[in-house]
Write an enzyme that holds these catalytic residues in place. Sequence first.
Site, PDB file in Angstrom:
ATOM      1  N   GLY A  44      -3.382 -11.055  64.449  1.00 22.73           N
ATOM      2  CA  GLY A  44      -3.087 -12.418  64.861  1.00 22.73           C
ATOM      3  C   GLY A  44      -2.443 -12.439  66.233  1.00 22.73           C
ATOM      4  O   GLY A  44      -1.743 -11.526  66.644  1.00 22.73           O
ATOM      5  N   ARG A  47       1.448 -17.881  70.139  1.00 24.96           N
ATOM      6  CA  ARG A  47       1.922 -18.230  71.468  1.00 24.96           C
ATOM      7  C   ARG A  47       2.868 -17.161  72.018  1.00 24.96           C
ATOM      8  O   ARG A  47       2.916 -16.900  73.194  1.00 24.96           O
ATOM      9  CB  ARG A  47       2.629 -19.577  71.409  1.00 24.96           C
ATOM     10  CG  ARG A  47       2.484 -20.317  72.683  1.00 24.96           C
ATOM     11  CD  ARG A  47       2.824 -21.795  72.575  1.00 24.96           C
ATOM     12  NE  ARG A  47       3.129 -22.304  71.260  1.00 24.96           N
ATOM     13  CZ  ARG A  47       3.976 -23.313  71.070  1.00 24.96           C
ATOM     14  NH1 ARG A  47       4.601 -23.850  72.098  1.00 24.96           N
ATOM     15  NH2 ARG A  47       4.185 -23.778  69.857  1.00 24.96           N
ATOM     16  N   TYR A  48       3.640 -16.572  71.122  1.00 24.80           N
ATOM     17  CA  TYR A  48       4.688 -15.652  71.585  1.00 24.80           C
ATOM     18  C   TYR A  48       4.468 -14.217  71.166  1.00 24.80           C
ATOM     19  O   TYR A  48       4.940 -13.298  71.817  1.00 24.80           O
ATOM     20  CB  TYR A  48       6.049 -16.112  71.056  1.00 24.80           C
ATOM     21  CG  TYR A  48       6.358 -17.516  71.463  1.00 24.80           C
ATOM     22  CD1 TYR A  48       6.593 -17.813  72.800  1.00 24.80           C
ATOM     23  CD2 TYR A  48       6.368 -18.549  70.526  1.00 24.80           C
ATOM     24  CE1 TYR A  48       6.857 -19.116  73.190  1.00 24.80           C
ATOM     25  CE2 TYR A  48       6.641 -19.845  70.913  1.00 24.80           C
ATOM     26  CZ  TYR A  48       6.881 -20.126  72.248  1.00 24.80           C
ATOM     27  OH  TYR A  48       7.130 -21.400  72.633  1.00 24.80           O
ATOM     28  N   GLY A  49       3.790 -14.035  70.054  1.00 20.38           N
ATOM     29  CA  GLY A  49       3.714 -12.686  69.529  1.00 20.38           C
ATOM     30  C   GLY A  49       2.297 -12.228  69.299  1.00 20.38           C
ATOM     31  O   GLY A  49       1.371 -13.019  69.246  1.00 20.38           O
ATOM     32  N   VAL A  51       0.407  -9.959  66.470  1.00 19.78           N
ATOM     33  CA  VAL A  51       0.748  -9.487  65.132  1.00 19.78           C
ATOM     34  C   VAL A  51      -0.246  -8.424  64.669  1.00 19.78           C
ATOM     35  O   VAL A  51      -1.456  -8.587  64.824  1.00 19.78           O
ATOM     36  CB  VAL A  51       0.803 -10.662  64.132  1.00 19.78           C
ATOM     37  CG1 VAL A  51       1.176 -10.180  62.741  1.00 19.78           C
ATOM     38  CG2 VAL A  51       1.803 -11.717  64.610  1.00 19.78           C
ATOM     39  N   TYR A 115       0.649 -10.279  54.579  1.00 14.87           N
ATOM     40  CA  TYR A 115      -0.031 -11.203  53.668  1.00 14.87           C
ATOM     41  C   TYR A 115      -1.534 -11.148  53.954  1.00 14.87           C
ATOM     42  O   TYR A 115      -1.992 -11.721  54.946  1.00 14.87           O
ATOM     43  CB  TYR A 115       0.513 -12.626  53.854  1.00 14.87           C
ATOM     44  CG  TYR A 115       1.981 -12.716  53.491  1.00 14.87           C
ATOM     45  CD1 TYR A 115       2.375 -13.021  52.194  1.00 14.87           C
ATOM     46  CD2 TYR A 115       2.968 -12.448  54.434  1.00 14.87           C
ATOM     47  CE1 TYR A 115       3.719 -13.073  51.839  1.00 14.87           C
ATOM     48  CE2 TYR A 115       4.325 -12.486  54.097  1.00 14.87           C
ATOM     49  CZ  TYR A 115       4.685 -12.801  52.805  1.00 14.87           C
ATOM     50  OH  TYR A 115       6.014 -12.840  52.459  1.00 14.87           O
ATOM     51  N   ASP A 166       7.986 -25.998  64.229  1.00 12.89           N
ATOM     52  CA  ASP A 166       6.614 -25.646  64.616  1.00 12.89           C
ATOM     53  C   ASP A 166       5.759 -25.469  63.369  1.00 12.89           C
ATOM     54  O   ASP A 166       4.970 -24.537  63.265  1.00 12.89           O
ATOM     55  CB  ASP A 166       6.611 -24.378  65.476  1.00 12.89           C
ATOM     56  CG  ASP A 166       5.295 -24.189  66.240  1.00 12.89           C
ATOM     57  OD1 ASP A 166       4.482 -25.146  66.273  1.00 12.89           O
ATOM     58  OD2 ASP A 166       5.082 -23.098  66.782  1.00 12.89           O
ATOM     59  N   ARG A 170      -1.185 -22.603  60.953  1.00 10.79           N
ATOM     60  CA  ARG A 170      -1.216 -21.209  61.393  1.00 10.79           C
ATOM     61  C   ARG A 170       0.114 -20.512  61.146  1.00 10.79           C
ATOM     62  O   ARG A 170       0.205 -19.282  61.192  1.00 10.79           O
ATOM     63  CB  ARG A 170      -1.567 -21.121  62.880  1.00 10.79           C
ATOM     64  CG  ARG A 170      -3.005 -21.515  63.173  1.00 10.79           C
ATOM     65  CD  ARG A 170      -3.439 -21.086  64.568  1.00 10.79           C
ATOM     66  NE  ARG A 170      -4.860 -21.254  64.718  1.00 10.79           N
ATOM     67  CZ  ARG A 170      -5.430 -22.358  65.232  1.00 10.79           C
ATOM     68  NH1 ARG A 170      -4.675 -23.350  65.669  1.00 10.79           N
ATOM     69  NH2 ARG A 170      -6.733 -22.449  65.318  1.00 10.79           N
ATOM     70  N   ASP A 184       6.936 -17.806  61.019  1.00  9.01           N
ATOM     71  CA  ASP A 184       7.086 -18.084  62.456  1.00  9.01           C
ATOM     72  C   ASP A 184       8.278 -18.995  62.777  1.00  9.01           C
ATOM     73  O   ASP A 184       8.129 -20.214  62.953  1.00  9.01           O
ATOM     74  CB  ASP A 184       5.792 -18.684  63.022  1.00  9.01           C
ATOM     75  CG  ASP A 184       5.832 -18.726  64.562  1.00  9.01           C
ATOM     76  OD1 ASP A 184       6.888 -18.382  65.158  1.00  9.01           O
ATOM     77  OD2 ASP A 184       4.805 -19.104  65.158  1.00  9.01           O
TER      78      ASP A 184
HETATM   79  P1  ADP Z   1       3.465 -16.826  67.104  1.00  4.88           P
HETATM   80  O1  ADP Z   1       4.926 -17.111  67.102  1.00  4.88           O
HETATM   81  O2  ADP Z   1       3.030 -16.123  68.317  1.00  4.88           O
HETATM   82  O3  ADP Z   1       2.671 -18.041  66.815  1.00  4.88           O
HETATM   83  P2  ADP Z   1       3.079 -16.018  64.363  1.00  4.88           P
HETATM   84  O4  ADP Z   1       4.291 -15.467  63.697  1.00  4.88           O
HETATM   85  O5  ADP Z   1       2.738 -17.410  64.044  1.00  4.88           O
HETATM   86  O6  ADP Z   1       3.183 -15.780  65.920  1.00  4.88           O
HETATM   87  O7  ADP Z   1       1.835 -15.089  64.008  1.00  4.88           O
HETATM   88  C1  ADP Z   1       0.558 -15.310  64.592  1.00  4.88           C
HETATM   89  C2  ADP Z   1      -0.545 -15.167  63.560  1.00  4.88           C
HETATM   90  O8  ADP Z   1      -0.514 -13.858  62.996  1.00  4.88           O
HETATM   91  C3  ADP Z   1      -0.385 -16.100  62.358  1.00  4.88           C
HETATM   92  O9  ADP Z   1      -0.982 -17.344  62.595  1.00  4.88           O
HETATM   93  C4  ADP Z   1      -1.102 -15.341  61.264  1.00  4.88           C
HETATM   94  O10 ADP Z   1      -2.496 -15.545  61.350  1.00  4.88           O
HETATM   95  C5  ADP Z   1      -0.834 -13.881  61.614  1.00  4.88           C
HETATM   96  N1  ADP Z   1       0.326 -13.381  60.853  1.00  4.88           N
HETATM   97  C6  ADP Z   1       1.617 -13.490  61.211  1.00  4.88           C
HETATM   98  N2  ADP Z   1       2.428 -12.903  60.319  1.00  4.88           N
HETATM   99  C7  ADP Z   1       1.635 -12.405  59.350  1.00  4.88           C
HETATM  100  C8  ADP Z   1       1.884 -11.669  58.129  1.00  4.88           C
HETATM  101  N3  ADP Z   1       3.124 -11.363  57.739  1.00  4.88           N
HETATM  102  N4  ADP Z   1       0.819 -11.322  57.372  1.00  4.88           N
HETATM  103  C9  ADP Z   1      -0.429 -11.659  57.760  1.00  4.88           C
HETATM  104  N5  ADP Z   1      -0.721 -12.318  58.886  1.00  4.88           N
HETATM  105  C10 ADP Z   1       0.290 -12.699  59.691  1.00  4.88           C
HETATM  106 MG    MG Z   2       2.691 -19.119  65.138  1.00  7.71          MG
HETATM  107 MG    MG Z   3       5.692 -19.135  67.048  1.00  9.25          MG
END
Ligand code: ADP
Ligand code: MG
Ligand code: MG
Length: 456
Positions: A44, A47-49, A51, A115, A166, A170, A184
């Site tokens: 994934g 915007r910031y990370g 994954v 997940y 937020d 997603r 998030d």
């Molecule tokens: P950001 O802050 O950059 O939006 P997120 O924490 O929302 O980052 O993670 C971006 C995407 O990564 C999520 O929309 C999801 O699809 C995937 N993701 C994040 N955490 C998990 C997790 N623990 N297990 C499975 N997929 C994840």
């Molecule tokens: Mg996010």
């Molecule tokens: Mg975020």
Amino acid sequence: LVFFCLRVLRGRGKQSLHNLNMLEAAFSPPSLDLDNLKLLELIGRGRYGTVYRGSLDERSVAVKVFSSVNRQPFVNERSIYRLLLDHDNITHFLETEERVGTDGQPEYLLIMDFYPHGSLCTYLSTRTVDWLSCCRLVISVTRGLAYLHTELVKGDVYKPAISHRDLNSRNVLVKPDGCCVISDYGLSMALTGKRQSGHAEEDNTAISEVGTVRYMAPEVLEGAVNLRDCEAALKQVDVYALGLLFWESFMRCADLFPGESVPTFQLAFQAEAGNHPTIEEMQALVSRHKQRPKFPEAWKENSLVGTVRYMAPEVLEGAVNLRDCEAALKQVDVYALGLLFWESFMRCADLFPGESVPTFQLAFQAEAGNHPTIEEMQALVSRHKQRPKFPEAWKENSLAVRSLKETMEDCWDQDAEARLTAQCAEERLAELLVLWEREKSTSPAVNISTALHNHR
Ligand code: ADP
Ligand code: MG
Ligand code: MG
């Protein structure tokens, strides 16, 4: 030195094969041994990370990697996770880590449970859900948000009320059991208790202007969040987004589109504002024109509240006699019973001798179609006093058929008090059986036609 084993790294290429030095682990001594952390696959990018699915010893984990420019959301998310106690509907957080990346810049890792179903958005894009599963999804998100919003004191542990800021599909993940967790917390904010360290002051100016544009409440779009009661106002902003999440989920609920194909997954306002709405577009749509996601035709029927199609005239008029509630509600049932008789006997081959039996029709299907609105049923049943029509074939003057028609009419009488009781209707049907048998043995015409029919 820690080596990342990046076995699979879809779409990124070699430059992301980090060989990292670990910063002093002094920030927060890890309770998990991160030496065995492996990043396996990009799953994934937000915007910031970025994954990754990873492994930590035998455990599947997700690792959110923040670059140095995104230190603020990292620090914020870490501080929020530390405030959150374990909860079924909050992403299970494990550990954080600060390291130096290959470019010599610091990098921040947030490690949590993995997940496999991914985000709610992905989940709903790849499958439809039935009513129960859909409720499970949205109830669990709601429970997570309620927990987030609640200030709790458990012994000497304090959990402040937190706004997510937020919430969108997603940032919600789906667990294997079909429940959701809220994820998030990069923009989240403690609303009670002392302000968290690391919560930058520069954030205050933007207090009402963060989140994903598509999900921004009108007051956020207008810059008119009530900052005097910040706690309530920011919770309300989350709940606006929750409503949009409900819409996105139930638009994939197969039970709400009976007999038609379920629309493909759509983000809220996707039809109106496309894939990358600007803040100006959302302002026009949500604030100025007060638009919200549209409910489809299929939801006009309100079938889960009591089926409009089968509502007695006094129900449609809101004129049920509540002084004798018992009798009135029984009369309402008997009205529907009459319609049911019609639907059933319209499929009775013996009543269409020598012609083909019409295909199954719901009561009023011919008059009001598949998704009658309450207004249409009011016009039809209350004002114009219409009832399902008896076919030509039933014009025949046999005693049995006449009695059948009368029974139906006596069930769905406009005057509720003139309707049969259910017991009476039962007796009439029993008589019908006898009548039918008698006529069959005396009338060769019926005999022949039924025999022909049975033969077919
Ligand atoms: P950001 O802050 O950059 O939006 P997120 O924490 O929302 O980052 O993670 C971006 C995407 O990564 C999520 O929309 C999801 O699809 C995937 N993701 C994040 N955490 C998990 C997790 N623990 N297990 C499975 N997929 C994840
Ligand atoms: Mg996010
Ligand atoms: Mg975020």
